[in-house]
Design a protein around this motif. Sequence first.
Motif, PDB file in Angstrom:
ATOM      1  N   GLU A   1       0.854  -1.191   0.000  1.00  0.00           N
ATOM      2  CA  GLU A   1       0.000   0.000   0.000  1.00  0.00           C
ATOM      3  C   GLU A   1       0.886   1.236   0.000  1.00  0.00           C
ATOM      4  N   VAL A   2       0.416   2.277  -0.665  1.00  0.00           N
ATOM      5  CA  VAL A   2       1.185   3.504  -0.863  1.00  0.00           C
ATOM      6  C   VAL A   2       0.597   4.630  -0.020  1.00  0.00           C
ATOM      7  N   GLY A   3       1.466   5.460   0.546  1.00  0.00           N
ATOM      8  CA  GLY A   3       1.011   6.695   1.172  1.00  0.00           C
ATOM      9  C   GLY A   3       0.851   6.618   2.675  1.00  0.00           C
ATOM     10  N   LEU A   4      -0.088   7.391   3.164  1.00  0.00           N
ATOM     11  CA  LEU A   4      -0.274   7.565   4.606  1.00  0.00           C
ATOM     12  C   LEU A   4      -1.345   6.662   5.194  1.00  0.00           C
ATOM     13  N   GLN A   5      -2.225   6.154   4.358  1.00  0.00           N
ATOM     14  CA  GLN A   5      -3.296   5.282   4.833  1.00  0.00           C
ATOM     15  C   GLN A   5      -3.023   3.862   4.345  1.00  0.00           C
TER      16      GLN A   5
ATOM     17  N   ASP B   1       5.299   1.824   4.135  1.00  0.00           N
ATOM     18  CA  ASP B   1       4.653   2.128   2.855  1.00  0.00           C
ATOM     19  C   ASP B   1       5.471   1.645   1.669  1.00  0.00           C
TER      20      ASP B   1
ATOM     21  N   GLY C   1       3.936   6.477   4.955  1.00  0.00           N
ATOM     22  CA  GLY C   1       4.231   7.717   4.234  1.00  0.00           C
ATOM     23  C   GLY C   1       5.668   8.180   4.245  1.00  0.00           C
TER      24      GLY C   1
ATOM     25  N   GLU D   1       5.719  11.491   1.597  1.00  0.00           N
ATOM     26  CA  GLU D   1       4.569  12.018   2.342  1.00  0.00           C
ATOM     27  C   GLU D   1       4.962  12.586   3.701  1.00  0.00           C
TER      28      GLU D   1
END
Length: 406
Positions: free
Chosen positions: A26-30, A78, A134, A138
């Motif tokens: 999964e990519v990013g902050l969530q 991430d 992230g 991020e």
Amino acid sequence: MRTSQKRLVLQHDLVRLRRELHADPEVGLQLPRTRQRVLDALAGLPLEITLGRDIGSVTAVLRGGRPGPSVLLRGDMDALPVVERTGLDYASGNGAMHACGHDLHTAMLVGAARLLSARRHGLTGDVVFMFQPGEEGEDGAAKMIAEGVLEAAGSLPVAAYATHVMSARFPHGIFTTRRGPLMAGADLLSVTVHGSGGHGSAPHLARDPIPAAAAVVGALPGLLTRTVDPADTAVLTIGAMHAGAAGNVIPERAELLGTLRWHDVRTRDALREGFSEVCHSIARAHGVTAEPGVVEYLDVTANDPDEADFVAMVAAEVHGAQRYRDLPQPLCAGEDFCRVLDRVPGAMILLGACPPELDPADAFDNHSPYAVFDDAVLTDGALLHAEIAARRLAAADRLTADAHTG
């Protein structure tokens, strides 16, 4: 159960976790699926767990058997928006990829949590496990700091540590670090060249921004060689160019995006100034205008000298002197672990995870869609995390005792 058997069980569990994470990045902050896997892997351990409010982070605190200070261990979770091309049987198929080894970082930190939980009654102080989303662009570390990760144990840690795996450059199983700058500061660069559009058959009636933008790209290597001291290190890369939509239309503007990497603020300032001058001067020569922009993104990831010496010593003692090497030059990659090291003394150590059958000089580097990391280093990384934390708490306890007796 014997120690060797325990290590085999731990290795088996960490490989399974790492491959689950790798197959479903999964990519990013969530990172809801990643976070749930981490929580499942930590279930049953004597940890105080806090979930991020606005981001998909996990903070876990292990309380030692006796009161004392805390140390922080960090692992990022991430992935990258990279389509995997490795052909592994557990390769990702969802358009993202753990091409920087964060799946290994997460698994190693889970392993450290298990190892330290088993010896928590002998710890004088607490350990904070920072599972961070992230990191890839991020600034997740800054967001976790804003949500209180550094105060999770009740006060600032006395030290913070992280391990980063490398799919190339360093031989399998080799640990390396250095005093001072380990990774570069990073700026985000942009240039918008404004001209006037027209027909492709009549460029003399327009002001074409594309040749000016191309000239800027061509001039920047010269800016580096004529600005940066040869003994210093810096990188200025243009990674994206956008202009026009048809072959017979001269567009009104062209856009460039890039990055500046540096280790010395004087070099950074000189290159920022030179970058702006190059853009404006070339634009004027082409009869167009330029709008350069520089956004400060990351500071230099700088190890505290004493903490760098400490992690080097622990790595050599735990895994053998032959598996530790000093890093002569810092890398030009950036790391938001700098946000932690700006607040707390600490160090990051690198770990060669290139499969032993590959030549690290020719293997695909981190961020490549073909990058491959060897699972065999997982237990080694977890053990190093655990030993660093336990020994650092013990050292702090000795200093406190000496102060009282003195």
